[in-house]
Design an enzyme around this catalytic site. Structure first.
Site, mmCIF file in Angstrom:
data_model
loop_
_atom_site.group_PDB
_atom_site.id
_atom_site.type_symbol
_atom_site.label_atom_id
_atom_site.label_comp_id
_atom_site.label_asym_id
_atom_site.label_seq_id
_atom_site.Cartn_x
_atom_site.Cartn_y
_atom_site.Cartn_z
ATOM 1 C CE LYS A 1 -4.322 -1.887 1.648
ATOM 2 N NZ LYS A 1 -5.295 -2.027 2.738
ATOM 3 N NE ARG B 1 -7.140 -8.241 0.676
ATOM 4 C CZ ARG B 1 -6.652 -7.398 -0.235
ATOM 5 N NH1 ARG B 1 -5.635 -6.605 0.073
ATOM 6 N NH2 ARG B 1 -7.176 -7.339 -1.430
HETATM 7 C C1 YH5 Z 1 -7.515 -4.601 3.610
HETATM 8 O O1 YH5 Z 1 -6.673 -3.861 4.112
HETATM 9 N N1 YH5 Z 1 -7.364 -3.892 1.162
HETATM 10 S S1 YH5 Z 1 -7.908 -3.718 -1.502
HETATM 11 C C2 YH5 Z 1 -3.691 0.155 -2.882
HETATM 12 C C3 YH5 Z 1 -2.417 -0.272 -3.166
HETATM 13 C C4 YH5 Z 1 -2.032 -1.577 -2.916
HETATM 14 C C5 YH5 Z 1 -2.953 -2.460 -2.394
HETATM 15 C C6 YH5 Z 1 -0.549 0.173 -4.525
HETATM 16 N N2 YH5 Z 1 -8.961 -5.244 0.441
HETATM 17 C C7 YH5 Z 1 -7.845 -4.606 2.226
HETATM 18 O O2 YH5 Z 1 -4.912 -4.101 -1.272
HETATM 19 N N3 YH5 Z 1 -9.499 -6.307 2.571
HETATM 20 C C8 YH5 Z 1 -8.072 -4.299 0.111
HETATM 21 O O3 YH5 Z 1 -1.538 0.635 -3.675
HETATM 22 C C9 YH5 Z 1 -8.823 -5.456 1.768
HETATM 23 N N4 YH5 Z 1 -8.215 -5.476 4.380
HETATM 24 C C10 YH5 Z 1 -9.188 -6.307 3.877
HETATM 25 N N5 YH5 Z 1 -9.827 -7.120 4.704
HETATM 26 C C11 YH5 Z 1 -6.631 -2.475 -1.406
HETATM 27 C C12 YH5 Z 1 -5.238 -2.985 -1.576
HETATM 28 C C13 YH5 Z 1 -4.247 -2.033 -2.134
HETATM 29 C C14 YH5 Z 1 -4.605 -0.731 -2.381
#
Ligand code: YH5
Length: 269
Positions: free
Chosen positions: A212, A247
């Site tokens: 993230k 996750r």
């Molecule tokens: C979470 O924290 N996050 S989707 C922006 C990014 C990288 C990754 C590059 N679903 C979560 O993973 N479900 C998502 O920038 C989730 N907890 C749970 N339970 C967002 C994500 C991401 C967003």
């Protein structure tokens, strides 16, 4: 102290940009391949999402989401023996995903859509309630809290109450503070530092920090694919501070790091 093994949830994104466009068939093949690799690397759950919830993104339609995730859930169910989680906020997607083989609902909006709580209740599967302040399109426009941890805990207390009242079993509830969902970098850091406080709710605690922007920001705006070490360190800190489910995108690296942590933590005195 005996600590049980941390559960790794491997992320499988099925949005159009996640696999270079080669049509639906290629998309399915790639997704199954990716899922198999994550299982070999030590994933305990595969989280399948067909809706982009990145900051600034627009919601997908129900049909788009169903078209992306259902064939892949069916195929994973066919080929791999692993619990499947469906990352969705839509009751109709929850229902069809569970019928297709998912056993966990992972909802970034914590069952806030109309009919979502009663759907989750009637499906009888596990649900992850994630905290988000605002909506994906605007949530990063300077969110504020008096006390970020207290506010998220209050949110959970209220949600858990609603869930229990609608017939969801306490044993089926997981909580997640929602790193990056309506939080500044400082909010995210404070949540990670004080993560242990969520354990007073006596429910399994999940975190998603992997790749993230909080990691990117702390590493001089490092590109997404070069955030692995930062992500693994953050996952380890989260587990040390009370998380039991992580996750992640980088399953092998996270499993390696957890093996070291768990070996030390499980050493009897
Ligand atoms: C979470 O924290 N996050 S989707 C922006 C990014 C990288 C990754 C590059 N679903 C979560 O993973 N479900 C998502 O920038 C989730 N907890 C749970 N339970 C967002 C994500 C991401 C967003």
């Amino acid at each position: 102290m005996h600590k049980s093994k941390t559960v790794i949830m491997g992320v499988l994104n099925i949005t159009p940009d996640s696999f270079s466009d080669g049509g639906q068939y290629l998309g399915i093949e790639n997704a199954i391949e990716r899922a198999k690799i994550m299982v070999d690397q030590g994933a305990d759950i595969i989280d399948i999402g067909g809706e982009s919830t990145r900051p600034g993104s627009n919601p997908a339609t129900t049909e788009e989401e169903l078209g992306r995730v259902i064939p892949i859930i069916k195929e994973i169910k066919n080929q791999i023996n692993i619990p499947i989680s469906i990352d969705t906020s839509k009751p109709e997607v929850m229902e069809k995903a569970v019928v297709a083989g998912a056993s966990i609902i992972n909802d970034v909006s914590a069952l806030s859509a109309d009919g979502a709580i009663s759907m989750a209740s009637s499906l009888g599967v596990k649900v992850c309630l994630m905290h988000m302040k605002g909506m994906p399109r605007t949530m990063q426009d300077s969110p504020t809290y008096v006390d970020v941890v207290d506010e998220i805990k209050d949110f959970f207390s209220q949600k858990i109450d609603e869930c229990l009242k609608s017939g969801i079993n306490n044993e089926n509830i997981i909580i997640d503070p929602g790193f990056g969902f309506g939080k500044t970098l400082n909010h995210n850091l404070e949540i990670l530092k004080r993560l242990e406080e969520f354990n007073s709710l006596k429910l399994p605690l999940m975190v998603g920090i992997s790749r993230k922007s909080m990691i990117g920001s702390l590493l001089n705006d490092r590109a997404v694919n070069d955030r692995i070490i930062g992500s693994v360190v953050a996952a380890i800190m989260a587990v040390q501070n009370g998380a039991s489910i992580v996750r992640v995108h980088d399953v092998m690296e996270t499993r390696d790091a957890l093996n070291i942590l768990e070996s030390v933590n499980d050493l009897k005195e």
